[in-house]
Scaffold this motif. Structure first.
Motif, PDB file in Angstrom:
ATOM      1  N   GLN A   1       0.402  -1.203  -0.147  1.00 36.11           N
ATOM      2  CA  GLN A   1      -0.152   0.242  -0.006  1.00 36.11           C
ATOM      3  C   GLN A   1       0.888   1.259  -0.445  1.00 36.11           C
ATOM      4  OE1 GLN A   1      -2.659   1.179   3.355  1.00 36.11           O
ATOM      5  NE2 GLN A   1      -4.221   1.434   2.202  1.00 36.11           N
TER       6      GLN A   1
ATOM      7  N   SER B   1      -0.277   6.596  -2.436  1.00 37.13           N
ATOM      8  CA  SER B   1      -1.455   6.617  -2.302  1.00 37.13           C
ATOM      9  C   SER B   1      -2.527   6.405  -2.440  1.00 37.13           C
ATOM     10  CB  SER B   1      -1.078   6.466  -4.651  1.00 37.13           C
ATOM     11  OG  SER B   1      -1.102   5.074  -4.729  1.00 37.13           O
TER      12      SER B   1
ATOM     13  N   GLU C   1      -3.324   3.086  -2.769  1.00 33.17           N
ATOM     14  CA  GLU C   1      -4.594   1.827  -3.373  1.00 33.17           C
ATOM     15  C   GLU C   1      -3.966   0.412  -2.565  1.00 33.17           C
ATOM     16  OE1 GLU C   1      -5.700   2.344  -7.231  1.00 33.17           O
ATOM     17  OE2 GLU C   1      -5.484   0.475  -7.589  1.00 33.17           O
TER      18      GLU C   1
ATOM     19  N   ARG D   1     -13.695   9.560  -4.937  1.00 32.29           N
ATOM     20  CA  ARG D   1     -12.636   9.310  -4.397  1.00 32.29           C
ATOM     21  C   ARG D   1     -12.939   9.852  -2.666  1.00 32.29           C
ATOM     22  NH1 ARG D   1      -7.999   8.081  -7.179  1.00 32.29           N
ATOM     23  NH2 ARG D   1      -7.337   7.964  -5.545  1.00 32.29           N
TER      24      ARG D   1
ATOM     25  N   PRO E   1      -8.730   2.195  -5.966  1.00 26.63           N
ATOM     26  CA  PRO E   1      -8.064   2.933  -4.881  1.00 26.63           C
ATOM     27  C   PRO E   1      -8.734   3.520  -4.100  1.00 26.63           C
ATOM     28  CG  PRO E   1      -9.532   4.391  -7.125  1.00 26.63           C
ATOM     29  CD  PRO E   1      -9.717   2.556  -6.814  1.00 26.63           C
TER      30      PRO E   1
END
Lengths: 115, 116
Positions: A39, A42, A44, B9, B109
């Motif tokens: 991870q 960022s 993700e 997001r 994400p």
């Protein structure tokens, strides 16, 4: 009970050093799967590797290698010649069919590679 | 295939408001998972779907949380009457499950929720 322990909370190394991230697991099942995820800052989660309990061969992928030892219930991850881009939190996880294939996660090891 | 996507997001909301997040899994994957992650912790399982069926929901999940996966494609996670304690990163993952094997999950994400 199933559990994954990553005893190292934070590791800091200088670029080009080798570093090993430890993962110890507990399970009563004979068939299980182990995973490592990365991870980066960022956020993700990136899949790195999956091993099943019947395959104890060590694996190497570029600068990454994994050492699976059933005798010590460990699945350690080594980065050779670390780079700044390796800085991230690394998670080890355990899964088996008896737990509806859900993953049990460790708390992660935060790796900082300094230039 | 572009991987798992999540929208939005980032979400900032006031306490008491409802929020909804969307996840689009990898198209051929039959399993979809929702996790919550707070700083310094690993992902915490919330719920998962096999195709359109919700097979398990964490006992830690309050009744304010609900998830759907109509038609076995995208999924939504709704939080009603948000509380400050709901502030976290909400992660979606998908996998292709065959037989009894535990296959890798691919993550999106994430949606970062901040409840003021």
């Amino acid at each position: 009970a199933q559990k994954v322990t990553q005893a190292q909370t934070e590791i800091s190394v200088v670029e080009k050093e080798d570093v090993t991230l430890d993962c110890v697991y507990e399970t009563r099942d004979t068939t299980y799967y182990l995973f490592w995820y990365k991870q980066p800052p960022s956020g993700e989660l990136v899949f790195l590797i999956r091993r099943n309990s019947f395959d104890e061969q060590n694996e190497i992928s570029g600068r990454y290698s994994w050492n699976f030892q059933k005798s010590t219930s460990s699945f350690n991850f080594t980065i050779t010649a670390s780079q700044v881009v390796d800085s991230a939190v690394y998670f080890c996880a355990l899964g088996n069919a008896g737990n509806n294939r859900k993953l049990i996660w460790g708390l992660g090891t935060s790796l900082a590679v300094n230039p | 295939d572009t991987g798992v996507s999540q929208d939005p997001r980032h979400k900032i909301t006031k306490r008491g408001q409802n929020v909804t997040f969307r996840c689009d899994p990898i198209s051929e994957h039959n399993r979809l998972y929702w996790y919550r992650q707070t700083l310094g912790q690993g992902p915490e399982f919330l719920t998962y779907f096999q195709n359109e069926a919700q097979l398990e929901k964490s006992r830690l999940l309050s009744d304010r949380f609900s998830a759907e996966r109509p038609k076995g494609s995208f999924s939504t996670l709704e939080i009603q009457r948000t509380e400050q304690g709901d502030s976290a990163m909400y992660l979606c993952a998908s996998s292709l499950t065959t037989g009894l094997a535990v296959n890798e999950q691919f993550f999106g994400p994430g949606t970062r929720l901040t409840v003021l």
